[in-house]
Scaffold this motif. Structure first.
Motif, short mmCIF file in Angstrom:
data_model
loop_
_atom_site.label_atom_id
_atom_site.label_comp_id
_atom_site.label_asym_id
_atom_site.label_seq_id
_atom_site.Cartn_x
_atom_site.Cartn_y
_atom_site.Cartn_z
N ASP A 34 -38.07 -41.13 -20.22
CA ASP A 34 -39.49 -41.87 -20.65
C ASP A 34 -40.13 -42.30 -21.46
OD1 ASP A 34 -42.19 -41.10 -19.86
OD2 ASP A 34 -41.98 -38.72 -19.56
N ASN A 35 -40.43 -43.67 -20.89
CA ASN A 35 -40.92 -43.80 -21.83
C ASN A 35 -42.76 -44.29 -21.84
OD1 ASN A 35 -39.02 -46.12 -21.64
ND2 ASN A 35 -40.09 -47.39 -19.98
N ALA A 36 -43.15 -43.12 -21.05
CA ALA A 36 -45.08 -42.44 -21.71
C ALA A 36 -44.63 -41.67 -22.58
CB ALA A 36 -45.52 -41.92 -20.07
N GLN A 37 -43.50 -41.43 -22.71
CA GLN A 37 -43.77 -40.18 -23.87
C GLN A 37 -42.70 -40.57 -24.85
OE1 GLN A 37 -44.97 -37.19 -23.63
NE2 GLN A 37 -45.96 -37.18 -21.46
N ASN A 38 -42.25 -41.68 -24.89
CA ASN A 38 -41.10 -41.96 -26.05
C ASN A 38 -40.05 -41.29 -26.68
OD1 ASN A 38 -42.97 -44.60 -26.32
ND2 ASN A 38 -44.37 -42.95 -28.11
N THR A 39 -39.06 -40.54 -24.98
CA THR A 39 -38.38 -39.86 -24.70
C THR A 39 -37.53 -40.34 -24.16
OG1 THR A 39 -39.97 -37.73 -25.06
CG2 THR A 39 -38.24 -37.50 -24.57
N LEU A 40 -36.39 -39.80 -24.64
CA LEU A 40 -34.63 -40.54 -24.75
C LEU A 40 -33.81 -38.99 -24.28
CD1 LEU A 40 -32.81 -43.04 -24.17
CD2 LEU A 40 -32.03 -42.46 -26.16
N TYR A 41 -33.59 -38.93 -23.74
CA TYR A 41 -33.09 -38.21 -22.69
C TYR A 41 -30.63 -38.62 -22.62
CZ TYR A 41 -37.02 -36.79 -21.23
OH TYR A 41 -38.24 -36.05 -21.54
N LEU A 42 -30.23 -37.51 -23.09
CA LEU A 42 -28.84 -37.74 -22.20
C LEU A 42 -28.34 -36.90 -21.62
CD1 LEU A 42 -25.76 -39.84 -22.73
CD2 LEU A 42 -25.64 -38.05 -25.14
N GLN A 43 -28.08 -36.74 -20.44
CA GLN A 43 -27.23 -35.73 -19.76
C GLN A 43 -26.09 -36.10 -19.68
OE1 GLN A 43 -28.59 -32.92 -17.33
NE2 GLN A 43 -26.24 -32.38 -17.64
N PRO A 46 -16.49 -35.20 -37.29
CA PRO A 46 -15.85 -34.77 -38.29
C PRO A 46 -14.42 -36.56 -38.59
CG PRO A 46 -15.89 -32.56 -37.35
CD PRO A 46 -15.92 -33.66 -35.77
N GLY A 47 -14.81 -36.71 -40.11
CA GLY A 47 -13.85 -36.82 -40.83
C GLY A 47 -13.73 -39.43 -39.76
N LYS A 48 -14.68 -38.63 -38.57
CA LYS A 48 -14.84 -39.93 -37.68
C LYS A 48 -16.25 -41.29 -38.40
CE LYS A 48 -11.60 -38.52 -34.67
NZ LYS A 48 -11.32 -39.08 -32.83
N GLN A 49 -15.89 -42.21 -37.64
CA GLN A 49 -17.19 -43.11 -37.79
C GLN A 49 -18.16 -43.10 -36.99
OE1 GLN A 49 -16.48 -47.50 -38.76
NE2 GLN A 49 -16.03 -46.80 -41.05
N ARG A 50 -19.35 -42.98 -37.30
CA ARG A 50 -20.41 -42.97 -35.79
C ARG A 50 -20.21 -43.47 -34.95
NH1 ARG A 50 -25.32 -42.35 -39.06
NH2 ARG A 50 -25.22 -40.72 -39.28
N GLU A 51 -20.63 -43.19 -33.32
CA GLU A 51 -20.42 -44.15 -32.66
C GLU A 51 -21.70 -44.32 -31.81
OE1 GLU A 51 -17.14 -43.79 -30.25
OE2 GLU A 51 -17.20 -41.69 -29.84
N LEU A 52 -21.56 -46.12 -31.19
CA LEU A 52 -22.24 -45.46 -30.36
C LEU A 52 -21.97 -44.90 -28.58
CD1 LEU A 52 -25.84 -46.91 -28.53
CD2 LEU A 52 -23.78 -48.61 -28.31
N VAL A 53 -22.15 -44.15 -28.19
CA VAL A 53 -21.78 -43.79 -27.43
C VAL A 53 -22.46 -43.93 -25.36
CG1 VAL A 53 -22.14 -41.36 -25.41
CG2 VAL A 53 -21.59 -41.66 -27.98
N ALA A 54 -24.15 -44.46 -25.90
CA ALA A 54 -24.73 -45.14 -24.33
C ALA A 54 -25.89 -45.58 -25.27
CB ALA A 54 -25.23 -43.95 -23.48
N ARG A 55 -26.30 -46.70 -24.00
CA ARG A 55 -28.08 -47.13 -24.53
C ARG A 55 -28.52 -47.43 -23.51
NH1 ARG A 55 -27.04 -52.83 -24.94
NH2 ARG A 55 -24.53 -53.48 -25.35
N MET A 56 -30.08 -47.60 -24.07
CA MET A 56 -30.50 -48.14 -22.41
C MET A 56 -32.12 -48.97 -22.53
SD MET A 56 -32.11 -45.20 -19.68
CE MET A 56 -32.95 -45.98 -18.10
N ILE A 70 -27.88 -41.42 -19.42
CA ILE A 70 -28.41 -41.56 -20.50
C ILE A 70 -30.13 -42.06 -19.01
CG2 ILE A 70 -28.67 -43.79 -20.86
CD1 ILE A 70 -29.39 -43.82 -23.33
N SER A 71 -30.72 -41.34 -19.89
CA SER A 71 -32.46 -41.82 -19.15
C SER A 71 -33.52 -41.82 -20.04
CB SER A 71 -32.34 -41.34 -18.13
OG SER A 71 -32.66 -39.56 -18.86
#
Length: 111
Positions: free
Chosen positions: A69-78, A38-48, A66-67
């Motif tokens: 699954d390329n076969a499922q076109n899915t990105l995760y963030l633990q 809230p009240g802040k600019q969007r920022e990049l947290v992690a990329r892969m 960050i991880s």
């Protein structure tokens, strides 16, 4: 355009964990997780990259993983050891981002 659907957010106590997921409707080579507090600019947290090369912003290094699954076109963030300052809406997107964004998923860290 590629559709992006984020999920997995919620309310968690400080020190807790969450796992975010992002389903993309097509393959994106370089993907990232972004957040906007809230009240802040969007920022990049992690990329892969498609090949698995990662980058993390300093504030989450050692806590977030960050991880993808390329076969499922899915990105995760633990997200581990969450802090109140991690509270934000989290989005996934291409890196650099598209002009459009998904709906995001709210993460609230509070006792």
């Amino acid at each position: 355009q590629v559709q992006l659907v984020e999920s997995g957010g919620g309310l968690v106590q400080p020190g807790g964990s969450l796992r975010l997921s992002c389903a993309a409707s097509d393959t994106i080579l370089n993907m990232g997780w972004y957040r906007q507090a809230p009240g802040k600019q969007r920022e990049l947290v992690a990329r892969m990259s498609f090949e698995g090369v990662t980058y993390y912003v300093d504030s989450v290094k050692g806590r977030f993983i960050i991880s993808r699954d390329n076969a499922q076109n899915t990105l995760y963030l633990q997200m581990n050891s969450l802090k109140p300052e991690d509270t934000a809406v989290y989005y996934c997107n291409k890196y650099p981002s598209f002009q459009y964004w998904g709906q995001g998923t709210q993460v609230t860290v509070s006792s």
